[in-house]
Enzyme design. Structure first.
Site, PDB file in Angstrom:
ATOM      1  CB  THR A 371      46.850  37.674  42.361  1.00  0.00           C
ATOM      2  OG1 THR A 371      46.400  38.513  43.431  1.00  0.00           O
ATOM      3  CG2 THR A 371      45.690  36.888  41.811  1.00  0.00           C
ATOM      4  CB  THR A 389      44.761  36.154  45.134  1.00  0.00           C
ATOM      5  OG1 THR A 389      45.676  37.060  45.729  1.00  0.00           O
ATOM      6  CG2 THR A 389      43.390  36.356  45.733  1.00  0.00           C
ATOM      7  CB  SER A 443      41.306  44.118  41.399  1.00  0.00           C
ATOM      8  OG  SER A 443      40.969  45.230  42.186  1.00  0.00           O
ATOM      9  N   GLY A 464      46.978  42.794  42.235  1.00  0.00           N
ATOM     10  CA  GLY A 464      46.120  43.661  43.053  1.00  0.00           C
ATOM     11  C   GLY A 464      45.189  44.487  42.175  1.00  0.00           C
TER      12      GLY A 464
END
Length: 562
Positions: A371, A389, A443, A464
């Site tokens: 990301t 991402t 996340s 992540g």
């Protein structure tokens, strides 16, 4: 003596690198921090032309789609947290969606077991992209300069080329090595003559430039309808994908109310579901507010233990309760971010030993990698925290050679097997099971902290599931320990996500004595080279100065201010 002389240049280089790591960039009028300095400069130029923070963020994001193909994208999705100069905050959700043909058993075999890798490494892992829709919505509602002016710099970079850096070369070496059968990625890093690009050479991406030119002229419709959409659907049909013309036509980004919390007088604004980041960040900050940090030293055994137990409880709640709000109308969000709930959870922490992560009990037990991120602050005090991402580094590693961009593999963020939660981290709870048009749980934690109702800290990170914890620790470092933003970014980071029951830590920043003490308390630890890659800005209202810093783990990143 001769050995010392031979070593001296390397010692000087090491000391110089330490100085670079701790450097900060200062500015009075505007600041953009991203994972690629050339893209940060694009954003800065937009600010200098009179654009606002949204304009700069949009231009930087499109530029990153050219300069940082491992994560910058028009084939993925993400989130924006925006705060204007008066302290009003909002968010833009442009998370990818499951295609209409998706089902909750699409990754299982005839026996109902998960087929290894299918939800990450195949065409069925591709979600309906959201980036173009999200950037377009943000600009339409809050931008200032013409849309075309914001997309054009990325077109110029893709058309004219930019310097092929060592990070890209490292990826090129991997994808073009003998035995790699990924045709798309093998061709991706080659020049017009078919040879692999070398560092310092000029890299042009004419197919991507053409796609971006259509988006420049037609806005959102340039991606989700017309020529580009037709080629996406054609590629899907040829490669057994399930994204259709209808999927693209129906996709919409959504403006949502931010998650709002507080810590000792500061206000915290972050993403609501389908991101779990805002809920988790605020829940952990509330837990930290219960502790006495005059008695708990930074990086001590007690400090790492307390952070771990906070993370453990929060990730258990994340697994049990969170998902797409359009499919889960009864998520207990207000409870999870309440001060009362934090007190209850804090009272259940034993400071002498580790708790046990039980995959059958979730949070009930405790009642008693790519990301990229960019941060922007403009001269008027408007702030943007944007994280987007492709999921894995280079996403699905698939794409149409006619279009020049890489598709995400975000479907892997859904819970793949209903009712099956394992100690290895596989989650099977209902809120995040696959369903048509559902947005997968994320996340990503783009965050803005306000002081006296004005943007004070703009922060975010890739990584992540580690994103939540790296952002949490950086925010905590700034607010509790008053660290400068660069020190807060570079300080020790740990990560615990409930399952697997392991503390991951940056191996060169945790002392051996602390590691041993934690193991004696019942913790299991695993070293990592680094966690996260934070990009942050702070605002000093007294001196009227912006301070920007990019994580040293991203050597091509940088803060561009003026």
């Amino acid at each position: 003596m001769n050995s010392y002389i031979r070593t001296l240049p390397y010692l000087l280089l090491f000391l110089f690198s330490i100085n670079l790591i701790s450097a900060q960039t200062y500015a009075k009028n505007g600041m953009v921090v991203s994972s690629n300095m050339e893209s940060s400069k694009v954003g800065r130029a937009i600010l200098q032309k009179g654009g606002n923070a949204i304009d700069a963020a949009v231009a930087t994001a499109f530029s990153l789609a050219v300069t940082l193909p491992s994560a910058g994208n028009i084939g993925g999705g993400g989130f924006i947290v925006y705060m204007d100069s008066k302290g009003k905050a909002t968010t833009i959700d442009f998370r990818e969606k499951a295609p209409l043909a998706a089902t909750n058993d699409m990754y299982l075999d005839k026996e109902g077991e998960l087929i290894k890798g299918i939800n990450h490494n195949t065409v069925k892992a591709i979600g309906v992209p959201g980036t173009v829709a999200g950037l377009y919505l943000a600009h339409r509602k809050y931008g200032k300069l013409p849309w075309k002016d914001l997309v054009q710099p990325a077109i110029d970079q893709a058309t004219n080329g930019f310097t092929f850096n060592w990070s890209l070369f490292k990826a090129a070496e991997y994808f073009t090595k003998e035995g790699n059968d990924n045709r798309f990625m093998d061709n991706y890093f080659r020049n017009e003559n078919g040879t692999v690009l070398q560092p310092t050479e000029n890299w042009k991406q004419p197919q991507l430039a053409n796609t971006l030119s259509i988006i420049r002229e037609k806005g959102k419709d340039g991606f989700y309808k017309g020529e580009v959409a037709k080629k996406i659907v054609q590629w899907m049909k040829e490669n057994e994908g399930i994204i259709t013309k209808k999927d693209l036509k129906k996709y919409e980004a959504i403006e949502r109310k931010p998650m709002e919390g507080s810590y000792k007088g500061y206000k915290i604004y972050s993403m609501p579901p389908p991101s779990s980041g805002g809920v988790a960040l605020i829940e952990m900050m509330n837990l930290m507010e219960q502790a006495d940090f005059k008695e708990i030293e930074f990086n001590s055994t007690a400090y790492v233990h307390l952070l771990t137990e906070a993370m453990r409880r929060t990730f258990a709640d994340r697994a049990e309760h969170l998902g797409d709000p359009d499919f889960n109308l009864d998520m207990p969000l207000e409870k999870l971010i309440s001060k009362e709930f934090a007190k209850q959870r804090f009272n259940g922490i034993d400071m002498t030993k580790a708790s046990v992560s039980d995959s059958t009990k979730f949070g009930q037990l405790y009642d008693g990698e790519s990301t990229t991120h960019l941060s922007v602050l403009d001269k008027h005090g408007n702030a943007v925290s944007l994280t987007y991402t492709l999921e894995y580094s280079y996403g699905s590693k698939m794409g149409s050679e006619e279009l020049g961009f890489i598709f995400n593999n975000e479907m892997g963020d859904f819970n793949p097997q209903a009712g099956i939660t394992k100690s290895n981290g596989q989650i099977g709870t209902a809120p995040n099971l696959v369903a048509p048009e559902k947005r997968m749980l994320s996340s990503m934690t783009p965050t803005i902290v306000a002081k006296n109702d004005k943007p004070y800290l703009v922060i975010g990170s890739p990584g992540g599931r580690t994103i939540i914890n790296t952002v949490f620790q950086t925010v905590f470092n700034v607010l509790e320990y008053n660290m400068p933003v660069n020190k807060a970014i570079e300080a020790l980071k740990i990560h615990h996500q409930w399952l697997p029951d392991v503390i991951r830590y940056e191996k060169h920043l945790l002392s051996p004595d602390t590691k041993k003490a934690l193991e004696n308390m019942g913790h299991t630890l695993e070293p990592r080279e680094n966690l996260g890659a934070l990009m942050g800005i702070t605002w000093d209202d007294e001196k009227k100065v912006m301070t920007g810093a990019s994580d040293s783990s991203r050597p091509d990143g940088g803060a561009a201010g003026y």
